[in-house]
Write a protein that holds these residues in place. Structure first.
Motif, PDB file in Angstrom:
ATOM      1  N   PRO A 109       6.263   2.912 -10.314  1.00  0.00           N
ATOM      2  CA  PRO A 109       5.313   3.895  -9.775  1.00  0.00           C
ATOM      3  C   PRO A 109       3.894   3.727 -10.285  1.00  0.00           C
ATOM      4  O   PRO A 109       2.950   4.141  -9.636  1.00  0.00           O
ATOM      5  N   ASP A 110       3.700   3.107 -11.463  1.00  0.00           N
ATOM      6  CA  ASP A 110       2.357   2.953 -12.010  1.00  0.00           C
ATOM      7  C   ASP A 110       1.751   1.586 -11.690  1.00  0.00           C
ATOM      8  O   ASP A 110       0.732   1.217 -12.231  1.00  0.00           O
ATOM      9  N   PHE A 111       2.390   0.815 -10.806  1.00  0.00           N
ATOM     10  CA  PHE A 111       1.875  -0.509 -10.463  1.00  0.00           C
ATOM     11  C   PHE A 111       0.705  -0.362  -9.498  1.00  0.00           C
ATOM     12  O   PHE A 111       0.825   0.297  -8.452  1.00  0.00           O
ATOM     13  N   LEU A 112      -0.418  -0.958  -9.845  1.00  0.00           N
ATOM     14  CA  LEU A 112      -1.620  -0.889  -9.018  1.00  0.00           C
ATOM     15  C   LEU A 112      -2.091  -2.295  -8.647  1.00  0.00           C
ATOM     16  O   LEU A 112      -1.914  -3.243  -9.416  1.00  0.00           O
ATOM     17  N   THR A 113      -2.687  -2.414  -7.470  1.00  0.00           N
ATOM     18  CA  THR A 113      -3.258  -3.672  -7.012  1.00  0.00           C
ATOM     19  C   THR A 113      -4.766  -3.509  -6.881  1.00  0.00           C
ATOM     20  O   THR A 113      -5.232  -2.557  -6.251  1.00  0.00           O
ATOM     21  N   LEU A 114      -5.518  -4.424  -7.472  1.00  0.00           N
ATOM     22  CA  LEU A 114      -6.974  -4.417  -7.388  1.00  0.00           C
ATOM     23  C   LEU A 114      -7.415  -5.521  -6.450  1.00  0.00           C
ATOM     24  O   LEU A 114      -7.064  -6.690  -6.634  1.00  0.00           O
ATOM     25  N   MET A 151      -1.490  -9.960  -7.194  1.00  0.00           N
ATOM     26  CA  MET A 151      -0.294 -10.790  -7.091  1.00  0.00           C
ATOM     27  C   MET A 151       0.911  -9.942  -7.475  1.00  0.00           C
ATOM     28  O   MET A 151       0.870  -9.217  -8.466  1.00  0.00           O
ATOM     29  N   ASN A 152       1.962 -10.051  -6.728  1.00  0.00           N
ATOM     30  CA  ASN A 152       3.173  -9.293  -7.007  1.00  0.00           C
ATOM     31  C   ASN A 152       3.961 -10.003  -8.093  1.00  0.00           C
ATOM     32  O   ASN A 152       4.413 -11.144  -7.908  1.00  0.00           O
ATOM     33  N   PRO A 153       4.173  -9.373  -9.246  1.00  0.00           N
ATOM     34  CA  PRO A 153       4.837 -10.058 -10.348  1.00  0.00           C
ATOM     35  C   PRO A 153       6.351 -10.127 -10.179  1.00  0.00           C
ATOM     36  O   PRO A 153       7.023 -10.850 -10.898  1.00  0.00           O
ATOM     37  N   THR A 154       6.911  -9.384  -9.243  1.00  0.00           N
ATOM     38  CA  THR A 154       8.368  -9.372  -9.072  1.00  0.00           C
ATOM     39  C   THR A 154       8.821 -10.587  -8.301  1.00  0.00           C
ATOM     40  O   THR A 154       8.099 -11.130  -7.475  1.00  0.00           O
ATOM     41  N   THR A 155      10.025 -11.044  -8.542  1.00  0.00           N
ATOM     42  CA  THR A 155      10.576 -12.216  -7.869  1.00  0.00           C
ATOM     43  C   THR A 155      11.657 -11.855  -6.877  1.00  0.00           C
ATOM     44  O   THR A 155      12.281 -12.732  -6.300  1.00  0.00           O
ATOM     45  N   ASN A 156      11.900 -10.569  -6.670  1.00  0.00           N
ATOM     46  CA  ASN A 156      12.901 -10.138  -5.701  1.00  0.00           C
ATOM     47  C   ASN A 156      12.329  -8.971  -4.915  1.00  0.00           C
ATOM     48  O   ASN A 156      11.151  -8.667  -5.001  1.00  0.00           O
ATOM     49  N   ASN A 157      13.166  -8.321  -4.139  1.00  0.00           N
ATOM     50  CA  ASN A 157      12.714  -7.218  -3.299  1.00  0.00           C
ATOM     51  C   ASN A 157      12.864  -5.862  -3.976  1.00  0.00           C
ATOM     52  O   ASN A 157      12.890  -4.830  -3.300  1.00  0.00           O
ATOM     53  N   ALA A 158      12.967  -5.853  -5.278  1.00  0.00           N
ATOM     54  CA  ALA A 158      13.109  -4.584  -6.000  1.00  0.00           C
ATOM     55  C   ALA A 158      11.835  -3.772  -5.849  1.00  0.00           C
ATOM     56  O   ALA A 158      10.736  -4.335  -5.755  1.00  0.00           O
ATOM     57  N   PRO A 159      11.921  -2.458  -5.769  1.00  0.00           N
ATOM     58  CA  PRO A 159      10.728  -1.609  -5.611  1.00  0.00           C
ATOM     59  C   PRO A 159       9.799  -1.737  -6.816  1.00  0.00           C
ATOM     60  O   PRO A 159      10.235  -1.978  -7.933  1.00  0.00           O
ATOM     61  N   LEU A 160       8.523  -1.588  -6.542  1.00  0.00           N
ATOM     62  CA  LEU A 160       7.541  -1.662  -7.617  1.00  0.00           C
ATOM     63  C   LEU A 160       7.592  -0.406  -8.472  1.00  0.00           C
ATOM     64  O   LEU A 160       7.938   0.676  -7.990  1.00  0.00           O
ATOM     65  N   VAL A 185     -20.385  -6.147  -3.902  1.00  0.00           N
ATOM     66  CA  VAL A 185     -18.998  -6.336  -4.363  1.00  0.00           C
ATOM     67  C   VAL A 185     -18.190  -5.162  -3.822  1.00  0.00           C
ATOM     68  O   VAL A 185     -18.404  -4.015  -4.222  1.00  0.00           O
ATOM     69  N   GLY A 186     -17.271  -5.457  -2.909  1.00  0.00           N
ATOM     70  CA  GLY A 186     -16.388  -4.425  -2.398  1.00  0.00           C
ATOM     71  C   GLY A 186     -15.094  -4.414  -3.197  1.00  0.00           C
ATOM     72  O   GLY A 186     -14.606  -5.469  -3.625  1.00  0.00           O
ATOM     73  N   TRP A 187     -14.542  -3.218  -3.434  1.00  0.00           N
ATOM     74  CA  TRP A 187     -13.346  -3.133  -4.261  1.00  0.00           C
ATOM     75  C   TRP A 187     -12.415  -2.041  -3.743  1.00  0.00           C
ATOM     76  O   TRP A 187     -12.842  -1.101  -3.069  1.00  0.00           O
ATOM     77  N   ALA A 188     -11.152  -2.218  -4.001  1.00  0.00           N
ATOM     78  CA  ALA A 188     -10.137  -1.226  -3.616  1.00  0.00           C
ATOM     79  C   ALA A 188      -9.000  -1.275  -4.617  1.00  0.00           C
ATOM     80  O   ALA A 188      -8.597  -2.353  -5.071  1.00  0.00           O
ATOM     81  N   VAL A 189      -8.501  -0.112  -4.967  1.00  0.00           N
ATOM     82  CA  VAL A 189      -7.344   0.020  -5.857  1.00  0.00           C
ATOM     83  C   VAL A 189      -6.219   0.649  -5.048  1.00  0.00           C
ATOM     84  O   VAL A 189      -6.366   1.741  -4.499  1.00  0.00           O
ATOM     85  N   LEU A 190      -5.114  -0.050  -4.952  1.00  0.00           N
ATOM     86  CA  LEU A 190      -3.981   0.392  -4.137  1.00  0.00           C
ATOM     87  C   LEU A 190      -2.760   0.638  -5.002  1.00  0.00           C
ATOM     88  O   LEU A 190      -2.456  -0.148  -5.913  1.00  0.00           O
ATOM     89  N   SER A 191      -2.056   1.734  -4.726  1.00  0.00           N
ATOM     90  CA  SER A 191      -0.740   1.953  -5.327  1.00  0.00           C
ATOM     91  C   SER A 191       0.301   1.496  -4.316  1.00  0.00           C
ATOM     92  O   SER A 191      -0.033   0.931  -3.274  1.00  0.00           O
ATOM     93  N   GLU A 192       1.551   1.765  -4.601  1.00  0.00           N
ATOM     94  CA  GLU A 192       2.598   1.321  -3.680  1.00  0.00           C
ATOM     95  C   GLU A 192       2.521   2.048  -2.354  1.00  0.00           C
ATOM     96  O   GLU A 192       2.874   1.489  -1.310  1.00  0.00           O
ATOM     97  N   ARG A 193       2.014   3.285  -2.340  1.00  0.00           N
ATOM     98  CA  ARG A 193       2.093   4.103  -1.138  1.00  0.00           C
ATOM     99  C   ARG A 193       0.733   4.520  -0.564  1.00  0.00           C
ATOM    100  O   ARG A 193       0.669   4.947   0.581  1.00  0.00           O
ATOM    101  N   HIS A 194      -0.312   4.458  -1.342  1.00  0.00           N
ATOM    102  CA  HIS A 194      -1.575   4.953  -0.827  1.00  0.00           C
ATOM    103  C   HIS A 194      -2.753   4.253  -1.513  1.00  0.00           C
ATOM    104  O   HIS A 194      -2.566   3.513  -2.486  1.00  0.00           O
TER     105      HIS A 194
END
Length: 368
Positions: A12-17, A1-10, A26-35
């Protein structure tokens, strides 16, 4: 879930699981903002048998139910033995555990009891035999109806066996089940494992019990009075009496002990799955999650489309995707070329083989 409430850039250490959890992986993926940081899958054995697809806990559950059934039968027969001793038919409540070999089988005594007065021990043997082997009885009407449509399953075979024995009784006008069994199956009176050709219903055996008490009273048996018969056969409600006695279904406070508390309303019990509100919750959730793909763009249903779809499951046994699509197309909400998200539509090459199935033919929801 994106914790930001506007279009501000994430940051650099923000990761999505992301997790894709199934019954065997169980399939899993860890994503950063760019890769993609990392991705993988962990597989494990299903908790079911490979051949039948049954739960690994099935054998344990069946063994536990068998232990309970045997314990309850043992306790019922213990109470019967004590009652027979109290009435003076036997000397000890453990008589049937250590009784000497009999020259006349109990099946034969059950037949002879229709025409001659039985001695105290003979009458006790007949009563004990009927209460121990008291025949099959459907737990509910619904279970009996379900067996009618399952001819190859165990329930269907039991129902056929009961019908066959009832037909034999009527065809040759046997007085009791014991008379029929000895005449039709003189060498083996019991079913072997997996066989039900000698199946007897509890109602049929209760009728035999009633006739035996009536005949023994007529022949002067002092242990066949109406009060004793009521203790054995009950009040005719097929629930009371040692012959019909069984553990009642959970109800009242005993049932509430098995229910958990609601996660959100702590003072309320969880709703049963087989209820109108629970079914409606499932339907509304699927309706909210449903996606329509039109010209390659996926979108949820509009408010008017939801209103149109809302009552459809209550008008049929089960609502299929194609039924919902036909209603939406007829109302002009979507084109005929629209598709539903999450369904595996065949490719053109697969269609040419002629072996593909219409993915929209599967049920979307069923509200029994």
């Amino acid at each position: 879930m994106n914790p930001t409430t506007n279009n501000a850039p994430l940051p650099p250490d923000f990761l999505t699981l992301g997790l894709d959890i199934g019954i065997a992986s169980v399939g899993w993926a860890v994503l950063s903002e760019r890769h993609i940081v990392d991705i993988g899958v962990r597989c494990f054995d299903k908790a079911e048998t490979a051949k039948e697809g049954e739960s690994l806990n099935l054998n344990r559950r069946q063994a536990r139910l068998m232990r309970r059934r045997l314990y309850r039968r043992s306790w019922r027969l213990t109470k019967l033995g004590r009652l027979l001793k109290q009435r003076g038919l036997i000397d000890s409540a453990a008589f049937f555990k250590h009784q000497p070999p009999a020259t006349v089988s109990t099946w034969q005594l059950r037949v002879e009891g229709l025409d001659r007065q039985l001695s105290a021990q003979e009458w006790a043997r007949v009563i004990y035999h009927l209460c121990k082997h008291r025949g099959f009885h459907w737990a509910s009407k619904a279970e009996e109806v379900l067996a009618e449509g399952d001819a190859k399953g165990e329930g269907g075979r039991v129902k056929k066996g009961l019908a066959d024995t009832a037909a034999k009784m009527a065809a040759k006008d046997y007085r009791t089940a014991a008379e029929m069994v000895l005449a039709e199956f003189p060498h083996a009176q019991r079913n072997k494992r997996g066989e039900y050709d000698k199946a007897l219903s509890r109602v049929l055996l209760d009728q035999e019990f009633s006739l035996l008490f009536e005949q023994q009273r007529r022949l002067g048996n002092p242990w066949a009075n109406a009060e004793f018969e009521q203790r054995i056969r009950g009040d005719g409600d097929r629930k009371s009496g040692l012959f019909w006695n069984q553990k009642p279904a959970l109800a009242g406070s005993d049932l509430l002990k098995m229910l958990g508390q609601c996660t959100f309303e702590k003072s309320e019990f969880r709703a049963p799955k087989a209820s109108f509100t629970a079914e409606r919750h499932v339907w509304l959730t699927r309706l909210n999650n449903l996606r329509v793909v039109v010209d390659g763009a996926s979108r949820p249903l509009t408010q008017n489309e939801r209103i149109l779809a809302l009552l459809l499951p209550y008008q049929t046994d089960q609502l299929k995707y194609k039924t919902l699509k036909a209603a939406l197309v007829k109302a002009g909400h979507i084109p005929d070329s629209a598709r539903f998200g999450g369904l595996a539509y065949p490719s053109e090459a697969q269609k040419e083989t002629g072996k593909t199935k219409d993915p929209e033919d599967q049920p979307l929801v069923r509200l029994p």
